[in-house]
Scaffold this active site. Structure first.
Site, PDB file in Angstrom:
ATOM      1  N   LEU A 128      69.417 -10.750  25.743  1.00 37.51           N
ATOM      2  CA  LEU A 128      68.915 -11.992  25.152  1.00 37.51           C
ATOM      3  C   LEU A 128      68.115 -11.598  23.918  1.00 37.51           C
ATOM      4  O   LEU A 128      67.401 -10.596  23.936  1.00 37.51           O
ATOM      5  CB  LEU A 128      67.987 -12.742  26.122  1.00 37.51           C
ATOM      6  N   ASP A 129      68.218 -12.391  22.848  1.00 34.43           N
ATOM      7  CA  ASP A 129      67.385 -12.134  21.676  1.00 34.43           C
ATOM      8  C   ASP A 129      65.911 -12.171  22.080  1.00 34.43           C
ATOM      9  O   ASP A 129      65.530 -12.858  23.033  1.00 34.43           O
ATOM     10  CB  ASP A 129      67.625 -13.194  20.597  1.00 34.43           C
ATOM     11  N   ARG A 130      65.098 -11.469  21.318  1.00 32.12           N
ATOM     12  CA  ARG A 130      63.670 -11.390  21.622  1.00 32.12           C
ATOM     13  C   ARG A 130      63.032 -12.773  21.781  1.00 32.12           C
ATOM     14  O   ARG A 130      62.226 -13.004  22.687  1.00 32.12           O
ATOM     15  CB  ARG A 130      62.951 -10.608  20.515  1.00 32.12           C
ATOM     16  N   ARG A 155      73.075 -19.486  17.893  1.00 30.15           N
ATOM     17  CA  ARG A 155      72.222 -19.789  16.735  1.00 30.15           C
ATOM     18  C   ARG A 155      73.062 -20.006  15.470  1.00 30.15           C
ATOM     19  O   ARG A 155      72.796 -20.923  14.686  1.00 30.15           O
ATOM     20  CB  ARG A 155      71.209 -18.657  16.541  1.00 30.15           C
TER      21      ARG A 155
END
Length: 322
Positions: free
Chosen positions: A148-150, A250
């Site tokens: 998962l992205d930060r 995104r």
């Protein structure tokens, strides 16, 4: 004799026999797990110099271990690090314990908070894996099943056995894992946009920042969308990625003309300012649901991770302003 400001990671030669659960992984990854705190550059150096041996022979860093292989690991010393950054994160480590949704002998399912990287690195010395290793020092194996992205929160799978990791990676490969996200996007999402198929290409800017854009030269990617709730100037959508490209949801929402709130790479400054004024200070993207088969018994499992307090509060304010 140990030099001042050096730490001994491995004090003597070790001869380790590879178990069935450990087989199939590269020697460099195996050593990184065994020699915690040793930089990759040093791992490659001791492999290249022949200090690490498998079955008494020299190997390359990409060598894949087999059951029964005997690995020679030499004594290793590294420079002492300042532990202050870790101590600053002790409260985050403790908080992660409360975010564990499920745990057994095969896996951990975590509701990852926003703002924590899954792995230390890129200037960060603290991540989910490092925190879990601190919480579970007895665990011999802890590896991410996916990422998962930060700044994205929500469900994250961590394997506690190599066999579980292999099984879950295969489920991801054949696309039998169902992952669903909630995203708050700008404007009124159009009902007819149910699937976005747009190839994505990764680029690295001169600053080193990674950015992804839609390009015919990129890799095929697909996300399914449905509307959860409409507001005056925003929409809460459910996004279900069919493929798992970097920053996929995104970039796909941006491509559709509806960027996600507080997205510092692909967002809209005016929309972000409006959301800031309502109290939002994080990316509104949350992995809220996952369905997969348990790697050991094949049972179908489904888990949900609730939105954090800030996200719930923002949605309530948007409802009240309708």
């Amino acid at each position: 004799m140990t030099k001042q400001n050096e730490k001994i990671i491995n004090s003597s030669v070790k001869m380790l026999t590879i178990s069935e659960d450990e087989s199939g992984q590269r020697i460099d990854n195996y050593l990184l797990a065994k020699l915690k705190g040793v930089p990759k550059s040093l791992i490659y150096r001791i492999v290249r110099k022949g200090e690490v041996r498998v079955n008494k022979g020299r190997i390359k860093p990409e060598y894949k271990l087999q059951t029964g292989d005997v690995v020679r690991i030499p004594p290793v010393r590294v420079a002492e690090k300042n532990d202050a950054p870790i101590s600053k994160n002790l409260n985050k480590v403790a908080a992660l314990e409360n975010q564990i949704l499920f745990e057994d002998d095969c896996l951990i399912i975590l509701n990852k908070p926003s703002g924590i990287a899954v792995h230390g690195g890129s200037g960060l010395n603290f991540g989910v894996i490092e925190a879990l290793r601190a919480l579970r020092p007895e665990a011999r194996f802890l590896e991410l099943v996916h990422r998962l992205d930060r700044d994205t929160s929500g469900i994250l799978l961590i394997a506690k056995k190599r066999s579980a990791l292999r099984n879950l990676h295969e489920q991801l490969r054949v696309k039998t894992v169902q992952k669903d996200y909630l995203a708050l996007v700008r404007g009124q999402w159009q009902s007819h946009i149910k699937v976005i198929q747009a190839s994505l290409l990764k680029n690295e800017l001169s600053s080193g920042e990674r950015i992804v854009r839609v390009s015919e030269q990129g890799k095929p990617s697909e996300t399914r969308f449905s509307i959860e709730e409409r507001y005056i100037n925003a929409t809460l959508v459910k996004a279900s990625p069919v493929t798992g490209r970097t920053h996929q949801i995104r970039v796909h929402t941006q491509y559709a003309g509806h960027p996600i709130a507080l997205d510092d790479k692909y967002g809209d400054k005016d929309f972000d300012k409006q959301m800031n004024e309502l109290g939002l200070n994080r990316l509104f993207l949350h992995a809220f649901s996952i369905r997969f088969e348990h790697p050991k018994n094949g049972e179908t499992l489904r888990f949900n991770a609730s939105l954090d307090h800030q996200m719930k509060a923002i949605l309530q304010k948007l409802r009240e302003s309708k």
